[in-house]
Motif scaffolding. Structure first.
Motif, PDB file in Angstrom:
ATOM      1  N   ILE A   1       0.841  -1.198   0.000  1.00  0.00           N
ATOM      2  CA  ILE A   1       0.000   0.000   0.000  1.00  0.00           C
ATOM      3  C   ILE A   1       0.877   1.250   0.000  1.00  0.00           C
ATOM      4  O   ILE A   1       1.814   1.351   0.794  1.00  0.00           O
ATOM      5  CB  ILE A   1      -0.900   0.028   1.255  1.00  0.00           C
ATOM      6  N   VAL A   2       0.582   2.171  -0.890  1.00  0.00           N
ATOM      7  CA  VAL A   2       1.285   3.450  -0.918  1.00  0.00           C
ATOM      8  C   VAL A   2       0.232   4.560  -0.846  1.00  0.00           C
ATOM      9  O   VAL A   2      -0.732   4.554  -1.601  1.00  0.00           O
ATOM     10  CB  VAL A   2       2.111   3.622  -2.212  1.00  0.00           C
ATOM     11  N   HIS A   3       0.428   5.468   0.102  1.00  0.00           N
ATOM     12  CA  HIS A   3      -0.454   6.635   0.198  1.00  0.00           C
ATOM     13  C   HIS A   3       0.181   7.762  -0.602  1.00  0.00           C
ATOM     14  O   HIS A   3       1.297   8.178  -0.285  1.00  0.00           O
ATOM     15  CB  HIS A   3      -0.609   7.071   1.654  1.00  0.00           C
TER      16      HIS A   3
ATOM     17  N   VAL B   1      -4.807  10.299  -5.668  1.00  0.00           N
ATOM     18  CA  VAL B   1      -3.805   9.917  -6.666  1.00  0.00           C
ATOM     19  C   VAL B   1      -3.425   8.441  -6.493  1.00  0.00           C
ATOM     20  O   VAL B   1      -3.267   7.965  -5.374  1.00  0.00           O
ATOM     21  CB  VAL B   1      -2.547  10.806  -6.532  1.00  0.00           C
TER      22      VAL B   1
ATOM     23  N   GLN C   1      -2.824   2.014  -4.260  1.00  0.00           N
ATOM     24  CA  GLN C   1      -3.385   2.958  -3.306  1.00  0.00           C
ATOM     25  C   GLN C   1      -4.292   2.174  -2.357  1.00  0.00           C
ATOM     26  O   GLN C   1      -4.723   1.072  -2.682  1.00  0.00           O
ATOM     27  CB  GLN C   1      -4.153   4.063  -4.028  1.00  0.00           C
ATOM     28  N   PRO C   2      -4.555   2.727  -1.154  1.00  0.00           N
ATOM     29  CA  PRO C   2      -5.410   1.988  -0.229  1.00  0.00           C
ATOM     30  C   PRO C   2      -6.813   1.821  -0.796  1.00  0.00           C
ATOM     31  O   PRO C   2      -7.275   2.650  -1.564  1.00  0.00           O
ATOM     32  CB  PRO C   2      -5.414   2.848   1.031  1.00  0.00           C
ATOM     33  N   SER C   3      -7.483   0.765  -0.410  1.00  0.00           N
ATOM     34  CA  SER C   3      -8.848   0.518  -0.871  1.00  0.00           C
ATOM     35  C   SER C   3      -9.805   1.483  -0.180  1.00  0.00           C
ATOM     36  O   SER C   3      -9.617   1.840   0.976  1.00  0.00           O
ATOM     37  CB  SER C   3      -9.230  -0.913  -0.525  1.00  0.00           C
ATOM     38  N   SER C   4     -10.825   1.938  -0.901  1.00  0.00           N
ATOM     39  CA  SER C   4     -11.803   2.839  -0.296  1.00  0.00           C
ATOM     40  C   SER C   4     -13.117   2.109  -0.063  1.00  0.00           C
ATOM     41  O   SER C   4     -14.151   2.745   0.147  1.00  0.00           O
ATOM     42  CB  SER C   4     -12.015   4.058  -1.191  1.00  0.00           C
TER      43      SER C   4
ATOM     44  N   ASN D   1     -13.608  12.992   6.128  1.00  0.00           N
ATOM     45  CA  ASN D   1     -13.308  13.690   4.878  1.00  0.00           C
ATOM     46  C   ASN D   1     -14.078  15.011   4.841  1.00  0.00           C
ATOM     47  O   ASN D   1     -15.293  15.025   4.938  1.00  0.00           O
ATOM     48  CB  ASN D   1     -13.715  12.805   3.695  1.00  0.00           C
TER      49      ASN D   1
END
Lengths: 360, 121
Positions: A118-120, A212, A302-305, A320
């Motif tokens: 995972i990359v933020h 992103v 990217q992290p899962s939403s 948010n």
């Protein structure tokens, strides 16, 4: 009525048919797919099966209602149309939810989450210096309803006693009301409200935070920025169309006085033509932007939403600050239901056009 | 662009703090610039707000950021004396450990030079 039914349902099926082509590859039926696996073959199979199942359910419904329409020519066609629409839409949602569940399970089975890093990612620069918002596309439009309101204040004594308050699909008035502050000022107020709402939506959509991706981050950032600009331009276009339509109806009606207003049919027809063309252009450009999402053959994602989305459709995240959120699959925008400001906004949308009521 | 790796040995907030320090060293953030609000940075990074809060706190301790009540944090580089005071214990520890292991002064300097030069490119 049968033509309206044909038109609506064929459009509905067509949209469902092309939707899997228009959306982001990273979201399949509202489920986040980790970036290294977006070209997984199983997912392509789900998309194909979705189309088959959709046709399998929608076509029999379609045929049934055509027969019903032909057999009961003049008995309450509106009611039949309404029932047909509800059934088609329910079938639509049911098929979607089935596939949402299937893909969720598939993702679990594949244990993708264990194979990724995972990359933020954040474009810090975009937060510091956001894209400038083109206020000039919206502010000058506000003059139109304000001028109409001023004009109506001066003309009020000489206006006819019957004011049209409802127009049919052909643009001809089919509902009248006695002259009152409400019936006279309803339309310009409606226009003013719509303009403000579109302005607010466009502004906050453009300001919403950019998510992103971890792979091909530069392209992903470009996609996010362009999707916001595209939305702003689309909103400005709709704003222009609404202003021409509602402003035009009002001016033509005032000019006609006690006579039957002319030119309303043309105005409405042009509105629908330009609205459709604009919307198609928006969809085409949006799907082009979604194709900008690419991969780099590494394990970054990217992290899962998924946790913020109910069924991949409704967004709840009280942390948010954004009110407007891009839809999970990347076509269009929705609201953050966990924010009180969202509910205030939704309430205002309902209450504002009724504002003249309070002045009676 | 800021990137934080979940598998990195450092915590996310430490990575975020050093990414912001990198932006300062690259001149993309200057003295007096406001930092993004905690919530907007957290939502764009898809991390918890506590992570950003901790990063700003760490930056404040290191003397790069001034946190303000009811206002956005700003970049404020503390005085040289404060900064040296902050690092003095670490430098002391490093120097004595290096000496105990038999590192010469030159060894220490070349180690530092190498790391510093990586930041210049």
């Amino acid at each position: 009525m049968i033509f309206m039914y044909l038109f609506t349902i064929i459009l509905l099926i067509l949209i469902e048919w092309i939707t899997p082509k228009l959306v982001k590859k990273t979201e399949v039926f509202g489920v986040s797919i980790p970036e290294p696996f977006i070209n997984d073959e199983g997912l392509q199979l789900f998309k194909m099966n979705f189309r088959k199942m959709m046709l399998f359910i929608q076509l029999p419904l379609f045929v049934t209602f055509i027969i019903l329409f032909l057999r009961t020519p003049n008995e309450e066609p509106f009611l039949l149309f309404f029932i047909a629409l509800i059934l088609h839409l329910s079938a639509n949602i049911a098929v979607y939810l089935t596939f949402h569940k299937k893909v969720s399970d598939y993702k679990q089975r594949k244990k993708w989450e264990e194979k990724i890093e995972i990359v933020h990612v954040s474009s810090f620069e975009s937060i510091m210096t956001p894209l400038p918002f083109p206020h000039l596309l919206f502010i000058p439009m506000l003059i139109v309803p304000i001028l109409i309101i001023v004009l109506l204040i001066f003309q009020y004594p000489s206006l006819p006693e019957q004011i049209p308050i409802h127009w049919g699909a052909n643009g001809m008035p089919d509902g009248w009301s006695n002259k009152s502050i409400f019936s006279v000022f309803f339309l310009p107020f409606l226009l003013l409200t719509q303009q403000v709402i579109l302005y607010v939506i466009a502004y906050y959509v453009q300001r919403s935070s950019l998510a992103v991706k971890a792979q091909a981050s530069e392209q992903s950032l470009q996609r996010e920025r362009r999707a916001r600009t595209l939305n702003t331009h689309y909103m400005a276009f709709i704003n222009l169309l609404m202003t021409v339509l509602l402003g035009g109806i009002e001016l033509l009606t005032i000019r006609a006085g006690n006579e039957q207003a002319t030119g309303l049919g043309w105005l409405t027809a042009l509105f629908f033509i330009f609205f459709t063309l604009g919307t198609i252009a928006y969809m085409v450009e949006n799907s082009r932007l979604n194709k900008l999402i690419q991969t780099e053959a590494n394990e970054y994602s990217q992290p899962s939403s998924d946790n913020e989305w109910l069924w991949g459709l409704f967004y709840f995240d009280k942390e948010n600050p954004d009110i407007f959120i891009e839809k999970k699959y990347g076509v269009g925008w929705t609201v953050n239901f966990a924010r009180p400001a969202t509910w205030i906004f939704l309430l205002l949308i309902i209450v504002l056009p009724l504002l003249p009521l309070f002045f009676i | 662009m800021i990137r934080l790796y979940k598998n990195d040995e450092r915590d996310l907030y430490e990575q975020l703090a050093s990414e912001i320090i990198r932006l300062i060293s690259e001149g993309k953030l200057r003295e007096g610039d406001p930092l993004p609000s905690i919530r907007s940075l957290a939502s764009s990074l898809q991390v918890n707000t506590k992570t950003v809060q901790a990063a700003y706190q760490l930056l404040a301790e290191k003397g790069f950021v001034l946190q303000r009540k009811k206002a956005r944090a700003i970049v404020q580089i503390s005085s040289e004396a404060d900064w040296l005071h902050y690092w003095a214990p670490t430098i002391e520890t490093f120097a004595s450990e290096a000496k105990a292991r038999g590192f010469s002064l030159d060894d220490c300097l070349s180690l530092f030079q190498q790391t510093y030069k990586e930041r210049l490119s």
